[in-house]
Enzyme design. Structure first.
Site, mmCIF file in Angstrom:
data_model
loop_
_atom_site.group_PDB
_atom_site.id
_atom_site.type_symbol
_atom_site.label_atom_id
_atom_site.label_comp_id
_atom_site.label_asym_id
_atom_site.label_seq_id
_atom_site.Cartn_x
_atom_site.Cartn_y
_atom_site.Cartn_z
ATOM 1 C CG ASP A 169 -0.316 -0.472 2.496
ATOM 2 O OD1 ASP A 169 0.920 -0.439 2.587
ATOM 3 O OD2 ASP A 169 -1.047 -0.862 3.412
ATOM 4 C CG ASN A 229 -9.158 -1.490 12.209
ATOM 5 O OD1 ASN A 229 -8.173 -2.084 11.770
ATOM 6 N ND2 ASN A 229 -9.718 -0.480 11.580
ATOM 7 C CG HIS A 240 -5.965 -2.128 9.167
ATOM 8 N ND1 HIS A 240 -6.151 -0.884 9.718
ATOM 9 C CD2 HIS A 240 -4.614 -2.312 9.153
ATOM 10 C CE1 HIS A 240 -4.979 -0.343 10.003
ATOM 11 N NE2 HIS A 240 -4.029 -1.192 9.674
ATOM 12 C CD GLU A 281 -9.017 0.791 7.847
ATOM 13 O OE1 GLU A 281 -9.127 0.041 8.838
ATOM 14 O OE2 GLU A 281 -8.161 1.697 7.761
#
Ligand code: F6R
Length: 240
Positions: free
Chosen positions: A67, A132, A134, A139
């Site tokens: 990313d 979380n 990810h 997400e």
């Protein structure tokens, strides 16, 4: 999933390095999927040390990063391009043209990156995990079949990443271009590293929870060659 629990961050990095080294020793032309962030920094240090001390060569290695932020110039101090050069590429003998990071802000650019990814077989995909759950910038709620895409970062990720932007959430980019979960699952082998108590809930959901879009990393349960290397704090919630 094979889960290895280590006493601390350094041991986690050394163990993860053993997995990495095995892949590149068996195939000096390996294709590696790489991640940024605090989790893999120690592993990258081990790779650099091994290159310097043992001459392990990366001349024929190809890399694809997961990313990149949208809108940061390549040479911005917090771009993932800069991170990879500072932490790894500048210290080993990899060829610049063999390193790839996604870039751009449109779905066409994301599709073009996926096309490059589809043209190779990734031998090892390295991952960290967000608080979380990810992976990459996928997400919660991201479909497991998702390929490379433009992502709106969640408030929790913006807040977590603000530590790299003077703790000012206004300076954190609001979008990223990221490989999808579907892209990640195409790798032959996956190596995920996680450390620290703040990762414990996500780690538990990834390993012991149901495979659900609400924990993107739980998609790894669907892959048949995953090694998870944890420190004790990140493993603390596991039923073992
Ligand atoms: C980075 C990436 C992210 C990180 C995750 C954990 O390329 O894709 O998913 O792996 O946010 O970040 P750290 O390791 O900084 O806790």
């Amino acid at each position: 999933m094979r889960v290895i629990v280590c006493k601390d961050y350094n041991e986690m990095s050394e163990k993860a390095f053993e997995v990495m080294k095995d892949v590149i020793t068996k195939n000096p032309k390996a294709v590696l999927g790489l991640a940024t962030g605090s989790s893999p920094e120690g592993l990258y240090k081990c790779m650099v040390r091994d290159h310097e001390e043992n001459g392990t060569s990366y001349q024929d290695i190809t890399t694809y990063n997961l990313d990149e932020y949208v809108g940061l110039p390549k040479n911005h101090p917090e771009s993932y391009y800069t991170f990879m050069h500072k932490n790894l590429f500048d210290h080993i003998d990899i060829k610049e043209e063999n390193t790839h990071l996604p870039s751009g802000s449109t779905q066409e650019e994301a599709d073009a990156y996926e096309k490059q990814w589809d043209a190779v077989t990734c031998d090892l995909q390295l991952l960290g995990i967000g608080r979380n759950g990810h992976i990459g910038f996928n997400e919660p709620g991201t479909p497991f079949a998702q390929t490379t895409h433009i992502v709106d970062l969640t408030p929790s990720t913006i807040e977590a990443n603000s530590r790299f932007f003077d703790h000012d959430i206004n300076k954190v980019p609001k979008q990223a271009i990221s490989m999808g979960i579907g892209s990640i699952l195409k790798a032959k082998k996956i190596l995920l590293v996680a450390s620290g108590a703040e990762k414990a809930d996500a780690v538990k959901a990834m390993i012991e929870g149901p495979a659900t879009e609400s924990c993107p990393a739980s998609a790894l349960q669907k892959h048949d060659d995953v090694v998870v290397v944890l420190d004790q704090a990140a493993a603390a919630g596991l039923d073992r």
